[in-house]
Enzyme design. Structure first.
Site, PDB file in Angstrom:
ATOM      1  N   TYR A 243      36.951 -40.080  19.471  1.00  0.00           N
ATOM      2  CA  TYR A 243      36.405 -41.186  18.678  1.00  0.00           C
ATOM      3  C   TYR A 243      35.675 -40.724  17.426  1.00  0.00           C
ATOM      4  O   TYR A 243      35.404 -41.512  16.526  1.00  0.00           O
ATOM      5  CB  TYR A 243      35.492 -42.085  19.527  1.00  0.00           C
ATOM      6  CG  TYR A 243      34.251 -41.420  20.077  1.00  0.00           C
ATOM      7  CD1 TYR A 243      33.187 -41.077  19.262  1.00  0.00           C
ATOM      8  CD2 TYR A 243      34.155 -41.138  21.427  1.00  0.00           C
ATOM      9  CE1 TYR A 243      32.059 -40.461  19.770  1.00  0.00           C
ATOM     10  CE2 TYR A 243      33.024 -40.525  21.951  1.00  0.00           C
ATOM     11  CZ  TYR A 243      31.984 -40.192  21.123  1.00  0.00           C
ATOM     12  OH  TYR A 243      30.885 -39.571  21.624  1.00  0.00           O
ATOM     13  N   GLU A 244      35.357 -39.434  17.355  1.00  0.00           N
ATOM     14  CA  GLU A 244      34.735 -38.917  16.129  1.00  0.00           C
ATOM     15  C   GLU A 244      35.785 -38.714  15.041  1.00  0.00           C
ATOM     16  O   GLU A 244      35.448 -38.394  13.909  1.00  0.00           O
ATOM     17  CB  GLU A 244      34.050 -37.576  16.418  1.00  0.00           C
ATOM     18  CG  GLU A 244      32.861 -37.700  17.355  1.00  0.00           C
ATOM     19  CD  GLU A 244      32.364 -36.338  17.815  1.00  0.00           C
ATOM     20  OE1 GLU A 244      31.327 -35.892  17.306  1.00  0.00           O
ATOM     21  OE2 GLU A 244      33.013 -35.721  18.668  1.00  0.00           O
TER      22      GLU A 244
ATOM     23  N   HIS B  91      23.371 -46.185  22.980  1.00  0.00           N
ATOM     24  CA  HIS B  91      23.578 -44.733  23.101  1.00  0.00           C
ATOM     25  C   HIS B  91      22.252 -44.027  23.389  1.00  0.00           C
ATOM     26  O   HIS B  91      22.213 -43.030  24.119  1.00  0.00           O
ATOM     27  CB  HIS B  91      24.223 -44.188  21.830  1.00  0.00           C
ATOM     28  CG  HIS B  91      24.468 -42.704  21.883  1.00  0.00           C
ATOM     29  ND1 HIS B  91      25.375 -42.133  22.752  1.00  0.00           N
ATOM     30  CD2 HIS B  91      23.905 -41.671  21.211  1.00  0.00           C
ATOM     31  CE1 HIS B  91      25.355 -40.819  22.600  1.00  0.00           C
ATOM     32  NE2 HIS B  91      24.475 -40.520  21.671  1.00  0.00           N
TER      33      HIS B  91
ATOM     34  N   MET C 225      34.291 -41.637  27.592  1.00  0.00           N
ATOM     35  CA  MET C 225      35.104 -41.412  26.396  1.00  0.00           C
ATOM     36  C   MET C 225      35.417 -39.935  26.192  1.00  0.00           C
ATOM     37  O   MET C 225      35.590 -39.482  25.057  1.00  0.00           O
ATOM     38  CB  MET C 225      34.360 -41.939  25.167  1.00  0.00           C
ATOM     39  CG  MET C 225      33.906 -43.380  25.281  1.00  0.00           C
ATOM     40  SD  MET C 225      32.878 -43.820  23.872  1.00  0.00           S
ATOM     41  CE  MET C 225      32.147 -45.372  24.453  1.00  0.00           C
ATOM     42  N   SER C 226      35.477 -39.172  27.269  1.00  0.00           N
ATOM     43  CA  SER C 226      35.735 -37.727  27.113  1.00  0.00           C
ATOM     44  C   SER C 226      36.524 -37.221  28.308  1.00  0.00           C
ATOM     45  O   SER C 226      37.165 -37.996  29.013  1.00  0.00           O
ATOM     46  CB  SER C 226      34.396 -36.984  27.018  1.00  0.00           C
ATOM     47  OG  SER C 226      33.694 -37.061  28.237  1.00  0.00           O
TER      48      SER C 226
ATOM     49  N   ALA D 134      28.718 -38.097  30.593  1.00  0.00           N
ATOM     50  CA  ALA D 134      27.940 -39.304  30.808  1.00  0.00           C
ATOM     51  C   ALA D 134      28.958 -40.436  30.946  1.00  0.00           C
ATOM     52  O   ALA D 134      29.949 -40.460  30.211  1.00  0.00           O
ATOM     53  CB  ALA D 134      27.033 -39.554  29.619  1.00  0.00           C
TER      54      ALA D 134
ATOM     55  N   HIS E  44      23.981 -33.752  21.091  1.00  0.00           N
ATOM     56  CA  HIS E  44      24.898 -32.623  21.277  1.00  0.00           C
ATOM     57  C   HIS E  44      24.481 -31.487  20.363  1.00  0.00           C
ATOM     58  O   HIS E  44      24.331 -31.681  19.167  1.00  0.00           O
ATOM     59  CB  HIS E  44      26.321 -33.028  20.892  1.00  0.00           C
ATOM     60  CG  HIS E  44      27.012 -33.842  21.924  1.00  0.00           C
ATOM     61  ND1 HIS E  44      28.361 -34.053  21.916  1.00  0.00           N
ATOM     62  CD2 HIS E  44      26.538 -34.479  22.999  1.00  0.00           C
ATOM     63  CE1 HIS E  44      28.686 -34.800  22.949  1.00  0.00           C
ATOM     64  NE2 HIS E  44      27.592 -35.085  23.615  1.00  0.00           N
TER      65      HIS E  44
ATOM     66  N   ASN F 108      24.468 -45.644  32.882  1.00  0.00           N
ATOM     67  CA  ASN F 108      24.263 -47.103  32.763  1.00  0.00           C
ATOM     68  C   ASN F 108      25.292 -47.810  33.634  1.00  0.00           C
ATOM     69  O   ASN F 108      26.357 -47.258  33.914  1.00  0.00           O
ATOM     70  CB  ASN F 108      24.449 -47.535  31.294  1.00  0.00           C
ATOM     71  CG  ASN F 108      25.807 -47.120  30.752  1.00  0.00           C
ATOM     72  OD1 ASN F 108      26.007 -45.958  30.371  1.00  0.00           O
ATOM     73  ND2 ASN F 108      26.742 -48.038  30.751  1.00  0.00           N
TER      74      ASN F 108
ATOM     75  N   HIS G 102      34.928 -35.241  20.524  1.00  0.00           N
ATOM     76  CA  HIS G 102      35.505 -36.473  21.064  1.00  0.00           C
ATOM     77  C   HIS G 102      36.570 -37.006  20.120  1.00  0.00           C
ATOM     78  O   HIS G 102      36.455 -36.864  18.902  1.00  0.00           O
ATOM     79  CB  HIS G 102      34.421 -37.556  21.206  1.00  0.00           C
ATOM     80  CG  HIS G 102      33.310 -37.193  22.132  1.00  0.00           C
ATOM     81  ND1 HIS G 102      32.185 -36.531  21.714  1.00  0.00           N
ATOM     82  CD2 HIS G 102      33.152 -37.406  23.466  1.00  0.00           C
ATOM     83  CE1 HIS G 102      31.374 -36.336  22.743  1.00  0.00           C
ATOM     84  NE2 HIS G 102      31.933 -36.850  23.824  1.00  0.00           N
TER      85      HIS G 102
ATOM     86  N   SER H 293      26.845 -35.345  26.918  1.00  0.00           N
ATOM     87  CA  SER H 293      25.670 -36.004  26.325  1.00  0.00           C
ATOM     88  C   SER H 293      24.427 -35.869  27.194  1.00  0.00           C
ATOM     89  O   SER H 293      24.430 -36.295  28.347  1.00  0.00           O
ATOM     90  CB  SER H 293      25.905 -37.515  26.184  1.00  0.00           C
ATOM     91  OG  SER H 293      26.909 -37.787  25.277  1.00  0.00           O
TER      92      SER H 293
HETATM   93  N1  HPA Z   1      31.287 -46.762  28.732  1.00  0.00           N
HETATM   94  C1  HPA Z   1      31.945 -45.746  28.141  1.00  0.00           C
HETATM   95  N2  HPA Z   1      31.417 -44.556  27.967  1.00  0.00           N
HETATM   96  C2  HPA Z   1      30.162 -44.346  28.394  1.00  0.00           C
HETATM   97  C3  HPA Z   1      29.421 -45.370  29.006  1.00  0.00           C
HETATM   98  C4  HPA Z   1      30.011 -46.640  29.181  1.00  0.00           C
HETATM   99  O1  HPA Z   1      29.420 -47.594  29.721  1.00  0.00           O
HETATM  100  N3  HPA Z   1      28.199 -44.838  29.309  1.00  0.00           N
HETATM  101  C5  HPA Z   1      28.230 -43.538  28.898  1.00  0.00           C
HETATM  102  N4  HPA Z   1      29.412 -43.250  28.337  1.00  0.00           N
END
Ligand code: HPA
Length: 272
Positions: free
Chosen positions: A80-81, A241, A205-206, A108, A56, A229, A78, A25
């Site tokens: 989650y998609e 996001h 998440m990847s 990320a 993306h 973050n 991903h 990302s």
């Molecule tokens: N949690 C999960 N996945 C992420 C985060 C997060 O805080 N930031 C970027 N991808």
């Protein structure tokens, strides 16, 4: 898989990429600076699913970076998609089949360790698979092993090279454990406290499925997380996001310099 490999071979012809770059990302812009670049949209590669996440591009790009022939995934799939583990990892399997033996994976991630702030870069020393799934479940795919050793999932020499390059560039490169979750919700503050206890420094998440498949095939892996973050509950602010993508874009320069330096080092044989 054969159709996929044949299509990539047909597209990229005689190029013999050495390094695979998986750009997460907001980190995709590095592939825009490849020399002699050729690209194909994920949508045009047989077997590839369609990418859906904002930020993306969903392209495979081949070209030269620091004199090294590279192949990049600009975007990734991903879980989650709703993609299957097979779809998520097909690009890695197919690109390995092209003869690529080294993978630099980026993502990320949220900073769980309090010392990781938005904009920090973290070298992945190890991971914890918290997705509850494993891409190797099922019959063993040709060229892979049934019980891959994961003691050194992230190559020691490539990690040393990345640390040396960061030191030379004056870039702060933290190191830690990446926790890979299914998503798509960001974590609750209670989950973040749990992750901290488990020894997770950064959460995302990847990456975990791709690294597992790469290791099962004997590829050397380097992983770098961009902390976009502080994880949920740490600052008290809500997560979005859009912020994740913005921090990714803002840090793209430092991140790009680091990756370029590492690739230059690989090209010069410094990691062997
Ligand atoms: N949690 C999960 N996945 C992420 C985060 C997060 O805080 N930031 C970027 N991808």
């Amino acid at each position: 898989m054969k159709l996929t490999v044949d299509a990539l071979r047909a597209k990229f012809g005689t190029a013999k990429p050495h390094v695979l770059l998986v750009l997460g990302s907001g980190l995709g812009s590095l592939a825009d600076s490849f020399l002699n670049a050729q690209a194909i949209d994920f949508a045009d590669v047989p077997g590839f699913a369609r990418a859906a996440v904002v930020g993306h591009k969903g392209r495979v790009v081949v070209g030269d970076l620091e004199g090294v022939s590279c192949i990049a995934l600009q975007g990734r799939y991903h879980l989650y998609e709703g993609h299957s583990l097979e779809s998520v990892t097909l690009p890695i399997r197919a690109i390995h089949q092209l003869g690529v033996d080294t993978m630099i994976v980026t993502n990320a991630a949220g900073g769980v360790n309090r010392s990781l702030r938005a904009g920090s870069l973290m070298l992945i020393d190890d991971h914890i698979n918290l997705t509850g799934r494993n891409p190797l479940v099922g019959p063993v795919v040709e060229g892979e092993t049934r019980f891959p050793d994961m003691t050194e999932a992230y190559d020691l020499k490539l990690r040393s090279l990345a640390l040396a390059v960061a030191a030379e560039q004056g870039v702060a490169l933290a190191r830690g454990v990446y926790g890979g979750l299914l998503g798509p919700t960001y974590e609750t503050p209670a989950e973040v406290r749990m992750l901290e206890i488990l020894g997770v420094d950064a959460v995302g998440m990847s990456t975990v499925p791709e690294v597992i498949v790469a290791r099962a095939r004997g590829m050397r892996v380097l992983g770098i997380s961009l902390i976009t973050n502080e994880a949920a509950g740490i600052t008290g602010e809500n997560l979005s996001h859009t912020d994740v993508v913005t921090v990714g874009n803002n840090a793209a320069d430092a991140f790009g310099r680091l990756i370029r330096g590492v690739i230059g080092g690989i090209g010069a044989g410094h990691d062997y």
